[in-house]
Design a protein around this motif. Structure first.
Motif, PDB file in Angstrom:
ATOM      1  N   ARG A   8       0.826  -1.205   0.000  1.00 32.28           N
ATOM      2  CA  ARG A   8       0.000   0.000   0.000  1.00 32.28           C
ATOM      3  C   ARG A   8       0.864   1.260   0.000  1.00 32.28           C
ATOM      4  O   ARG A   8       0.606   2.216  -0.740  1.00 32.28           O
ATOM      5  CB  ARG A   8      -0.934   0.011   1.212  1.00 32.28           C
ATOM      6  N   ARG A 149     -14.026   1.567   0.513  1.00 29.74           N
ATOM      7  CA  ARG A 149     -13.254   0.632   1.341  1.00 29.74           C
ATOM      8  C   ARG A 149     -14.162  -0.313   2.120  1.00 29.74           C
ATOM      9  O   ARG A 149     -14.009  -1.542   2.019  1.00 29.74           O
ATOM     10  CB  ARG A 149     -12.310   1.397   2.269  1.00 29.74           C
ATOM     11  N   ALA A 153     -15.101  -4.438   1.312  1.00 30.93           N
ATOM     12  CA  ALA A 153     -14.834  -5.392   2.389  1.00 30.93           C
ATOM     13  C   ALA A 153     -16.112  -6.075   2.867  1.00 30.93           C
ATOM     14  O   ALA A 153     -16.064  -6.932   3.749  1.00 30.93           O
ATOM     15  CB  ALA A 153     -14.163  -4.681   3.562  1.00 30.93           C
ATOM     16  N   ARG A 171      -6.640   3.452   9.619  1.00 30.92           N
ATOM     17  CA  ARG A 171      -6.117   2.142  10.022  1.00 30.92           C
ATOM     18  C   ARG A 171      -5.311   2.198  11.312  1.00 30.92           C
ATOM     19  O   ARG A 171      -4.990   1.159  11.883  1.00 30.92           O
ATOM     20  CB  ARG A 171      -5.266   1.539   8.897  1.00 30.92           C
ATOM     21  N   ASN A 207      -7.505  -1.730  -0.379  1.00 29.89           N
ATOM     22  CA  ASN A 207      -7.987  -2.696   0.616  1.00 29.89           C
ATOM     23  C   ASN A 207      -7.003  -3.817   0.922  1.00 29.89           C
ATOM     24  O   ASN A 207      -7.328  -4.721   1.687  1.00 29.89           O
ATOM     25  CB  ASN A 207      -9.317  -3.306   0.152  1.00 29.89           C
ATOM     26  N   VAL A 208      -5.809  -3.785   0.352  1.00 31.07           N
ATOM     27  CA  VAL A 208      -4.859  -4.847   0.680  1.00 31.07           C
ATOM     28  C   VAL A 208      -4.382  -4.667   2.119  1.00 31.07           C
ATOM     29  O   VAL A 208      -4.334  -3.536   2.624  1.00 31.07           O
ATOM     30  CB  VAL A 208      -3.656  -4.867  -0.289  1.00 31.07           C
ATOM     31  N   PRO A 209      -4.033  -5.738   2.809  1.00 32.58           N
ATOM     32  CA  PRO A 209      -3.578  -5.625   4.199  1.00 32.58           C
ATOM     33  C   PRO A 209      -2.306  -4.786   4.311  1.00 32.58           C
ATOM     34  O   PRO A 209      -1.483  -4.743   3.393  1.00 32.58           O
ATOM     35  CB  PRO A 209      -3.314  -7.088   4.600  1.00 32.58           C
ATOM     36  N   ASP A 210      -2.147  -4.117   5.450  1.00 31.06           N
ATOM     37  CA  ASP A 210      -0.957  -3.298   5.676  1.00 31.06           C
ATOM     38  C   ASP A 210       0.323  -4.114   5.557  1.00 31.06           C
ATOM     39  O   ASP A 210       1.354  -3.605   5.132  1.00 31.06           O
ATOM     40  CB  ASP A 210      -1.002  -2.654   7.073  1.00 31.06           C
ATOM     41  N   GLU A 211       0.238  -5.385   5.950  1.00 33.32           N
ATOM     42  CA  GLU A 211       1.443  -6.226   5.962  1.00 33.32           C
ATOM     43  C   GLU A 211       1.716  -6.901   4.621  1.00 33.32           C
ATOM     44  O   GLU A 211       2.681  -7.667   4.496  1.00 33.32           O
ATOM     45  CB  GLU A 211       1.326  -7.299   7.057  1.00 33.32           C
ATOM     46  N   ALA A 212       0.897  -6.631   3.612  1.00 33.02           N
ATOM     47  CA  ALA A 212       1.084  -7.272   2.310  1.00 33.02           C
ATOM     48  C   ALA A 212       2.438  -6.901   1.716  1.00 33.02           C
ATOM     49  O   ALA A 212       2.788  -5.729   1.610  1.00 33.02           O
ATOM     50  CB  ALA A 212      -0.033  -6.859   1.356  1.00 33.02           C
TER      51      ALA A 212
END
Length: 250
Positions: A8, A149, A153, A171, A207-212
């Protein structure tokens, strides 16, 4: 790009860099060393990138911990780049306290306005810092796309609520606000830095996860190309999570 962290943030920083470079190249001769102010510079991603390109950059940051991180990043740069960067602890609403009007060719304010309840005075102050013909670069949360968003989801209650507000929870769990293109266009005209160009940022990847993590290089380039195209194309840019607005001081 690997140094930008997760997907992101990489999409955000890379697209803003491309768009900003495009606007600078259209306004200034190649090789001209610009005076740049980064209001709320965060950890200094754009400030350091511009300093590496030869520009003289001043960063203004109100959060001591964030400023410390920026100083740490700056310390790892070669001496020639460190000499072109000045970091100051201060609030973006007080630019007039720190600088004289017309002191900068470019003023950046990326990811800051959502934390400011009444941003008009701050915007006017930043516009005053620009020399005639100078560029004001704003990155804001898009209030006209707040339902995207939660809707994507599957949170239908939150999506329905988002249609009728400019407030949201980010977030980090903080209550913040978003801006509408129409309102900011009017504000920029009123502070003598009318809107010159605007882009969408993060149309597909919000919408991808922060940790992606980042995908392989070839796939990342295709992803960025798609985001770049969408951020310049109707109707896609209008539903981007972020808006990048570029005003020009009259």
């Amino acid at each position: 790009m690997a140094g930008l962290g997760g997907l992101r943030n990489t999409v955000r920083q890379e697209l803003v860099a491309r768009q900003l470079d495009e606007q600078i190249a259209a306004r200034y001769p190649v090789g001209q060393r610009l005076r740049i102010l980064d209001v709320g510079l965060g950890q200094g991603t754009q400030a350091l990138r511009l300093a590496r390109a030869g520009h003289k950059v001043t960063g203004l940051e109100s959060d001591p911990a964030t400023l410390k991180a920026a100083r740490t990043s700056l310390a790892a740069e070669p001496a020639g780049i460190r000499e072109r960067v000045r970091l100051i602890e201060g609030d973006g609403r007080d630019t007039g306290v720190h600088f004289l009007p017309g002191s900068f060719d470019v003023v950046l304010c990326h990811g800051v306005l959502m934390y400011v309840t009444e941003p008009d005075a701050m915007l006017a102050g930043m516009a005053r810092m620009l020399a005639p013909g100078g560029l004001l670069s704003l990155l804001v949360r898009n209030a006209d796309a707040l339902a995207m968003r939660p809707g994507l989801a599957g949170d239908w209650s939150a999506a329905l609520t988002a249609f009728d507000t400019d407030a949201y929870t980010n977030r980090l769990g903080l209550p913040v606000r978003a801006d509408r293109l129409e309102a900011l266009t009017a504000t920029l005209a009123g502070i003598a830095a009318p809107l010159h160009a605007w882009y969408g940022v993060r149309v597909f990847t919000d919408n991808v996860p922060d940790e992606a993590d980042l995908p392989p290089a070839e796939e990342l380039e295709r992803l960025l190309a798609a985001e770049d195209r969408a951020g310049r194309t109707e109707p896609y840019r209008g539903v981007a999570a972020l808006l990048h607005l570029c005003g020009v001081r009259g």
